[in-house]
Scaffold this motif. Sequence first.
Motif, short mmCIF file in Angstrom:
data_model
loop_
_atom_site.label_atom_id
_atom_site.label_comp_id
_atom_site.label_asym_id
_atom_site.label_seq_id
_atom_site.Cartn_x
_atom_site.Cartn_y
_atom_site.Cartn_z
N ALA A 265 34.52 -37.47 -34.34
CA ALA A 265 33.40 -38.42 -34.24
C ALA A 265 33.92 -39.83 -34.47
N MET A 266 33.38 -40.78 -33.71
CA MET A 266 33.62 -42.20 -33.96
C MET A 266 32.34 -42.76 -34.56
N ARG A 284 29.84 -36.35 -44.99
CA ARG A 284 29.28 -35.28 -45.82
C ARG A 284 28.91 -34.05 -44.97
N MET A 285 28.64 -34.29 -43.69
CA MET A 285 28.29 -33.18 -42.78
C MET A 285 29.52 -32.38 -42.36
N GLY A 286 30.71 -32.84 -42.74
CA GLY A 286 31.92 -32.09 -42.43
C GLY A 286 32.69 -32.59 -41.23
N PHE A 287 32.26 -33.70 -40.64
CA PHE A 287 33.00 -34.28 -39.52
C PHE A 287 34.26 -34.99 -40.04
N THR A 288 35.21 -35.18 -39.14
CA THR A 288 36.39 -35.99 -39.45
C THR A 288 36.26 -37.27 -38.62
N PRO A 289 35.64 -38.29 -39.19
CA PRO A 289 35.32 -39.48 -38.39
C PRO A 289 36.41 -40.53 -38.36
N LEU A 290 36.37 -41.31 -37.29
CA LEU A 290 37.15 -42.54 -37.19
C LEU A 290 36.13 -43.67 -37.21
N ALA A 291 36.19 -44.49 -38.24
CA ALA A 291 35.28 -45.64 -38.32
C ALA A 291 35.81 -46.76 -37.43
N PHE A 292 34.89 -47.46 -36.78
CA PHE A 292 35.34 -48.54 -35.90
C PHE A 292 34.33 -49.69 -35.90
N VAL A 316 38.04 -43.07 -45.05
CA VAL A 316 37.95 -42.84 -43.61
C VAL A 316 38.87 -43.83 -42.89
N ASP A 317 39.59 -43.34 -41.89
CA ASP A 317 40.44 -44.22 -41.08
C ASP A 317 39.56 -45.22 -40.32
N TYR A 318 40.12 -46.41 -40.10
CA TYR A 318 39.33 -47.49 -39.50
C TYR A 318 40.13 -48.20 -38.42
N VAL A 319 39.42 -48.62 -37.36
CA VAL A 319 40.07 -49.39 -36.30
C VAL A 319 39.11 -50.48 -35.82
#
Length: 540
Positions: A265-266, A284-292, A316-319
């Motif tokens: 997810a982004m 919290r829902m269990g996704f592995t997100p990339l914040a952008f 969370v990783d960010y771009v």
Amino acid sequence: MPYKQNQNYKGVVVFGAPGTGKTTIAKVLLAEIKNGKYVEASRVVINPAMFLKDKLPLKEKGFIDLITRVYGKSFGGKMLREDARNFFTYLKNKYSSAVIAKTLIHIHNKKFRNKFLIVAGVRGYKNSVYFKDEGYLVTYLKTPGGHSTSRLAKRESFSKKSAERERDIEERIFSTNKVEKVAHLSFDTEELGRKEVIRQVRAIVDNRECKRCVNSSVNFSSTINKSGLCDTCEKYESNFSKKQLEKERELLLSLKGTGKNKYDAMVGISGGKDSTATLYDIKRMGFTPLAFSLNTGYYPKHIFKRARAVAKELGVDYVEIDVRKYIRPVDRLSFKKTAELYGKKESQELREEFRRWYIEGRRHYSIKCEHTIPFIRTCQLCRRIVVRAYFGEALKRGIPTVIIGINEWAGLSQDAESKKFVFSAIRKLKPFKNKQAIYVAHLPFLFQRKIKDTNKILKRLGWKIPKGEALIESNSNSCLFARAAENRARRLLGFHPDTTRLAREVTVGFISKEQARKALAKVHNSKDSVRSVLKKAKVI
């Protein structure tokens, strides 16, 4: 013909520098408004106060009661401007800076409560704030210095030099120019004719507001139906389905773990309340997100710093993604036309042009649109680019969904068979047959979040409202393009350009009408023009 005014406002108070036409406008309004009552501040407050100077009470409440008791009695003829000004200063120092407003409102309540008050001749920034807070429509008149000086000189038999001096003195004492910052309406009376000023004031006073949201008859693109609801709220009340959202929640959960690489997810973030809570939720829902964050070139720089800090706090990783590569030639031309439109001199012709393009813009903000037009609502033009970026960036990274902290529906469509309207929280982007679909989800709407739910998450995270900001804001708070356009659009349209967005947040129950009204009333001043903002952003 006189008309029955809307009771949302208790009256109209006309402010402005000398020579801007305050008294003229107020008296024309009196002829137009049924059940109106005109009062002139000097005659009603200053004159009797000067006459009774030796008997004035020590406390403000006593003063207000005294002036109310003697209302209607004669206390001599017209005062000299200088005497009235000096005595206003005396009263301000003796009681408070808003004593004139407090007194007039008390007289209104005690002497003619059922009348619609029309006030002229009142000065002072604090008085304007008090009137506004008490439910009166504050109108500010301005005109170029030379024009108003000529008017003042002619009316008072002053020399031009004396008239200029008079204006300067009044500004120094009363801070008249500051009134524009809080006024509901602001007019340049040299550029706009008297009829147009009256028409706009009447439109506000006679306004019919949706009983559910903040859409109203002032917004010419909104219809208030017999039910008392605007067309959008009527559709929502008749068609909204929780079952639709249940299906979409299942769809979103089915995308978990389906990313081609590390992320599934982004999540778009600015570090504001909505995006912060959304990033917390999706993790919290269990996704592995990339914040952008999307860099358009016209978002304030502090947003990226704040967004990066939020992502780090949540692990969370960010771009940061520069979306200007997604701007097509037709979009650049639209930016150029928008800058040109906002750069024109205000006039009745420009007002009509703004209204026309406002309506037209509602039909041309799709990412597929190839038309080149100026946009009044800046977010519509921006949408052409950012939605294209959602698809392109997610596809490039093999990520199936883009999650956004938007509190309203992602899509509104009509079912071909049932003819019912469908309010969706997830929108499917599939512009190319040979490429996978990307799903854009408005998470707060999907889970039917309310502002209190968001606040609970923010409290848990220790998130604080940034200095100088409010919890609920219009788009101008986080976009320099919107900020540069806001005040001119508000003046020329007669309503805030972000009204429809905040109205939808009220429709879905995320915020209250009062919270939306407060956000729309806030003024975001910009030192830059639309053109200069877009030039600095290198989009024109």
